[in-house]
Design a protein around this motif. Structure first.
Motif, short mmCIF file in Angstrom:
data_model
loop_
_atom_site.label_atom_id
_atom_site.label_comp_id
_atom_site.label_asym_id
_atom_site.label_seq_id
_atom_site.Cartn_x
_atom_site.Cartn_y
_atom_site.Cartn_z
N GLY A 224 0.81 -1.21 0.00
CA GLY A 224 0.00 0.00 0.00
C GLY A 224 0.84 1.26 0.00
N ALA A 225 1.90 1.27 0.80
CA ALA A 225 2.75 2.46 0.87
C ALA A 225 3.47 2.71 -0.46
CB ALA A 225 3.78 2.29 2.00
N PHE A 226 3.99 1.65 -1.06
CA PHE A 226 4.70 1.81 -2.33
C PHE A 226 3.74 2.26 -3.43
CE2 PHE A 226 6.22 -0.03 -6.38
CZ PHE A 226 7.41 0.67 -6.49
N GLY A 227 2.57 1.63 -3.50
CA GLY A 227 1.59 2.00 -4.51
C GLY A 227 1.12 3.44 -4.36
N SER A 228 0.89 3.86 -3.13
CA SER A 228 0.44 5.22 -2.88
C SER A 228 1.52 6.24 -3.24
CB SER A 228 0.05 5.37 -1.40
OG SER A 228 -0.50 6.63 -1.15
N GLY A 229 2.78 5.90 -2.92
CA GLY A 229 3.88 6.80 -3.24
C GLY A 229 4.06 6.98 -4.74
N ILE A 230 4.00 5.87 -5.48
CA ILE A 230 4.14 5.94 -6.94
C ILE A 230 2.97 6.70 -7.55
CG2 ILE A 230 4.14 4.57 -9.05
CD1 ILE A 230 6.80 4.65 -7.60
N PHE A 231 1.75 6.49 -7.03
CA PHE A 231 0.59 7.21 -7.54
C PHE A 231 0.78 8.71 -7.35
CE2 PHE A 231 -3.45 9.34 -6.59
CZ PHE A 231 -4.13 9.11 -7.78
N CYS A 232 1.32 9.12 -6.22
CA CYS A 232 1.56 10.54 -5.96
C CYS A 232 2.54 11.11 -6.98
CB CYS A 232 2.10 10.74 -4.55
SG CYS A 232 2.68 12.41 -4.19
N ALA A 233 3.62 10.36 -7.25
CA ALA A 233 4.63 10.84 -8.20
C ALA A 233 4.05 10.96 -9.61
CB ALA A 233 5.83 9.89 -8.20
N LEU A 234 3.26 9.94 -10.03
CA LEU A 234 2.67 9.96 -11.37
C LEU A 234 1.61 11.05 -11.49
CD1 LEU A 234 2.31 6.11 -12.05
CD2 LEU A 234 4.07 7.67 -12.90
N ALA A 235 0.82 11.22 -10.44
CA ALA A 235 -0.21 12.26 -10.45
C ALA A 235 0.41 13.65 -10.54
CB ALA A 235 -1.09 12.15 -9.21
#
Length: 282
Positions: free
Chosen positions: A71-82
């Motif tokens: 969850g932490a990794f997915g959320s972090g990557i989503f933030c970067a892509l967004a």
């Protein structure tokens, strides 16, 4: 001398302190190595954004019964892509976009946490709990920290060129987009590894302070990496020992030591400039 030696060795008689120091040093080294690239690239705010953005991912992973790391990794990557998508399709500056995205995701995480029934303490997520790290969590930290450190060291020349001059990297045939998103992934993984040690709030300090301090003391990038790692290891060990004796939070103690070392390095650099003959560039 014997007193000083006892001061260091006495806490090591406790298994939880052994695990805490190993975890703190492992996360400290990988954060120090990555911090040099973040300082060179000027990505301080990006590290801050991703570190805050992992909170809703942690909560959603807990609700779904998944490992927190996913969850932490997915959320972090989503933030970067967004952040990248909004920057490319809007007229807003990147630092403004990052501020909006990470503050919004952090607020979402706090709302989710307040609405679920969990035995996790919010302060452990925000500020870390390295003294309470379990053997399984320690293995996870060592695996992530070791893998990220190895990848960075193997690709350090390509990453250094990309951070220093992306245009030149593109001319030499390097895939700038791959290096960009690869560095973001490594940043997200590093933040995940450091969560247990210093938490969501203070991880940004471990990702910036060692690199900034090393940049004041070293003129070559390879030496900067070494100095940053030494600064981080000293901070993590001394901060963990101090927190044991004063019964304080470990993460803040580590960050305070890093801040003090930065001040010392800055004073040393100023004093060195004053003692140089006129006309000599520091």
């Amino acid at each position: 001398m014997d007193y000083l030696l006892a001061y260091v060795t006495e806490p090591l008689g406790f298994p939880f302190m052994q695990r805490a120091i190993i975890a703190a040093v492992a996360t400290g080294v990988v954060c120090a190595i990555l911090s040099c690239f973040l300082v060179l690239k000027g990505w301080s705010l990006m590290g801050d954004a991703i570190s805050h953005a992992v909170l809703p991912g942690i909560i959603l992973a807990y609700i779904a019964g998944l490992p927190i790391i996913i969850g932490a990794f997915g959320s972090g990557i989503f933030c970067a892509l967004a952040t990248g998508y909004i920057k490319d399709h809007c007229r807003v500056k990147e630092d403004t976009v990052m501020g909006i995205v990470f503050s919004g995701m952090f607020a979402l995480g706090l709302v989710l946490f307040s609405r679920i029934d969990t035995d996790q303490h919010l302060s452990h997520i925000l500020f870390g709990n390295v003294l309470g790290i379990t053997p399984a969590e320690l293995r996870q930290v060592l695996l992530i920290a070791g893998a990220v450190s190895l990848i960075i060291l193997l690709k350090r020349r390509d990453l250094m060129l990309y951070c220093f001059d992306p245009a030149q990297a593109r001319v030499l045939g390097l895939s700038v987009k791959t290096l960009h998103y690869g560095l973001l992934c490594l940043l997200a993984l590093t933040i995940v590894a450091a969560l247990q040690a210093v938490g969501v709030i203070l991880v940004i300090a471990m990702l910036i302070s060692p690199g900034i301090t090393a940049s004041l003391l070293a003129r070559r990038f390879d030496r900067m990496l070494l100095v940053a790692a030494l600064v981080s290891v000293f901070s993590c060990v001394s901060g963990t020992l101090i927190s044991f004796y004063i019964d304080g939070a470990t993460g803040p103690c580590i960050v305070i030591i890093q801040a003090m070392l930065f001040v010392v390095a800055q004073i040393y650099r100023i004093a060195r400039r004053k003692t140089r003959p006129s006309g000599v560039i520091a």
